[in-house]
Design an enzyme around this catalytic site. Sequence first.
Site, mmCIF file in Angstrom:
data_model
loop_
_atom_site.group_PDB
_atom_site.id
_atom_site.type_symbol
_atom_site.label_atom_id
_atom_site.label_comp_id
_atom_site.label_asym_id
_atom_site.label_seq_id
_atom_site.Cartn_x
_atom_site.Cartn_y
_atom_site.Cartn_z
ATOM 1 N N GLU A 188 0.774 -1.214 -0.013
ATOM 2 C CA GLU A 188 -0.039 0.071 0.010
ATOM 3 C C GLU A 188 0.957 1.198 0.126
ATOM 4 O O GLU A 188 0.359 2.194 0.477
ATOM 5 C CB GLU A 188 -1.076 0.063 1.148
ATOM 6 C CG GLU A 188 -1.876 -1.135 1.328
ATOM 7 C CD GLU A 188 -3.421 -1.080 0.556
ATOM 8 O OE1 GLU A 188 -3.717 0.116 0.486
ATOM 9 O OE2 GLU A 188 -3.744 -2.176 -0.103
ATOM 10 N N HIS A 264 -4.400 1.701 7.283
ATOM 11 C CA HIS A 264 -2.858 1.984 6.995
ATOM 12 C C HIS A 264 -2.195 2.485 8.278
ATOM 13 O O HIS A 264 -2.813 3.091 9.379
ATOM 14 C CB HIS A 264 -2.826 3.125 6.058
ATOM 15 C CG HIS A 264 -3.279 2.592 4.489
ATOM 16 N ND1 HIS A 264 -4.086 3.433 3.911
ATOM 17 C CD2 HIS A 264 -3.000 1.625 3.963
ATOM 18 C CE1 HIS A 264 -4.446 2.824 2.675
ATOM 19 N NE2 HIS A 264 -3.635 1.536 2.787
ATOM 20 N N CYS A 382 -2.799 11.233 3.884
ATOM 21 C CA CYS A 382 -3.390 10.241 2.711
ATOM 22 C C CYS A 382 -3.220 10.977 1.540
ATOM 23 O O CYS A 382 -2.958 10.397 0.348
ATOM 24 C CB CYS A 382 -4.561 9.868 2.636
ATOM 25 S SG CYS A 382 -5.157 9.078 4.361
HETATM 26 O O1 SUG Z 1 -7.780 2.855 0.341
HETATM 27 N N1 SUG Z 1 -10.643 5.026 0.525
HETATM 28 C C1 SUG Z 1 -9.263 4.775 0.750
HETATM 29 C C2 SUG Z 1 -8.728 5.664 1.615
HETATM 30 C C3 SUG Z 1 -7.180 5.713 1.568
HETATM 31 C C4 SUG Z 1 -6.533 6.516 2.652
HETATM 32 N N2 SUG Z 1 -5.011 6.430 2.554
HETATM 33 C C5 SUG Z 1 -4.140 6.474 3.520
HETATM 34 N N3 SUG Z 1 -4.541 6.191 4.657
HETATM 35 N N4 SUG Z 1 -2.962 6.765 3.289
HETATM 36 C C6 SUG Z 1 -8.827 3.295 1.146
HETATM 37 O O2 SUG Z 1 -9.218 2.796 1.785
HETATM 38 C C7 SUG Z 1 -12.934 4.361 -0.203
HETATM 39 C C8 SUG Z 1 -13.611 4.705 -1.737
HETATM 40 C C9 SUG Z 1 -15.029 4.535 -1.369
HETATM 41 O O3 SUG Z 1 -15.614 3.665 -0.620
HETATM 42 O O4 SUG Z 1 -15.661 5.210 -2.463
HETATM 43 C C10 SUG Z 1 -11.344 4.454 -0.342
HETATM 44 O O5 SUG Z 1 -10.849 3.808 -1.438
#
Ligand code: SUG
Length: 460
Positions: A188, A264, A382
């Site tokens: 990730e 994460h 993020c």
């Molecule tokens: O991978 N949300 C992302 C958020 C990523 C956050 N990044 C970090 N923490 N670095 C995920 O969970 C949600 C999309 C939706 O539900 O429409 C989403 O993919």
Amino acid sequence: MDTYNPRNGGKSNPGPCRELNLDGLVGPTHNYAGLARGNLASSSNANQVSSPQEAALQGLAKMKALADKGLLQGVLPPQERPHMPTLRRLGFTGTEEKILARVSQESPELLSAVSSASSMWTANAATVSPAADTVDHRVHFTPANLASSFHRSLEASETGRILRSIFTDDAWFAHHPSLPPVSQFGDEGAANHTRLCPSHGKPGVELFVYGQMAFDSRAAMPQRFPARQTLEASRAVARLHGLKPERVVFAQQNPAAIDAGVFHNDVIAVGNENLLFYHELAFLNEEPLLAELREKLGNTPLETLRVASDQVPLEDAVASYLFNSQLLSVDGGMLLVVPGECREVTSVSRYLDEVLAGDNAIRAIETFDLRQSMRNGGGPACLRLRVALDDDAVAAMNQGVLLTDELYERLVAWVQGHYREELLPEDLADPSLLQESRHALDELTGILGLGSIYDFQHEV
Ligand code: SUG
């Protein structure tokens, strides 16, 4: 082993170094689809009305404010969505109108997955190791395969293409393909990677945090939610980047934190220079981890800002995204960039006041309204990918993505001209959304000077 370094006439000492933050520009299809298991915000906001325009402007406002502080700020373009090549690969045929109509009827979940604007969270775009840490003194990039979810796995190849189009010169930059896209090598990116160092240009210790060991079934595992990053993936990235084993640390995330919504590590810990800011429940084996970091950092003293559960309960940390803050080096100390939600959770707001009054490197706290992204589980950290670069490497990269006042003005006008103010889940089937998005992205590659990076730009 040091290899010859063409950029320095063979010398291995780079010049002054700064951190570039590359923020993901939110794409025109930003929506809430509840796609991310283990991400509490994504699940609880599924099917709400989104505002792509507001989301993109909120992200740009953060970028501009940080650039105004003299920080080096860049922009990563959104990816092409809905991703028609994926639908064709999955057997949908005919005109684009026909494909969209059929997929929205047969599988609305699939349509939302191929339409997600999730590439905005560029902390998951790649893992980056700066020149000071790598054996060939180049900056190394490995795009994350994001194999744990279908919608995010679609990002990897285009991310690689975009990074290559920005960091083109292979005398300075080394690009690796993403890892095999299977759960054993689930990767990730920078969201599970922290660099600790005396200053950005000096060799550091790279901390890779994983959620599970794919090849060791005896290891502790979360029970409720998936662990997205494996030790095997982290080890592979460290090998690819030519990091010295004596300067790398691997640590397991606390499974209880993953089960509480910490999908994460950057939701529960953040580091900058020699400071590690983290919650006491972030890591499985906190004491041995700190001891190893101290040993490997040698003469650089590790500073810790450890938050106990009785100061900020884990649920409050997850709800506020306190640790998904950006910890940035500014004149005279560090700046903590937090989402507005941190001032709405009592324990967190109180804690932030204590930090400011306390004896630590944090000199200022800035709050940003990133609600559109936060509702999908994406806070300030993020939204950005950190790339430490010396001045010559900055000069060698594509300058078009660096945020200036002029670029900011152009991007704001571009967003206002192309993005919808509201988007509902059913709008994803609208063929005009596809056309609007392509039109916008086509213009954007011109604004950023990136050439033809999108698949649709190659279609005849
Ligand atoms: O991978 N949300 C992302 C958020 C990523 C956050 N990044 C970090 N923490 N670095 C995920 O969970 C949600 C999309 C939706 O539900 O429409 C989403 O993919």
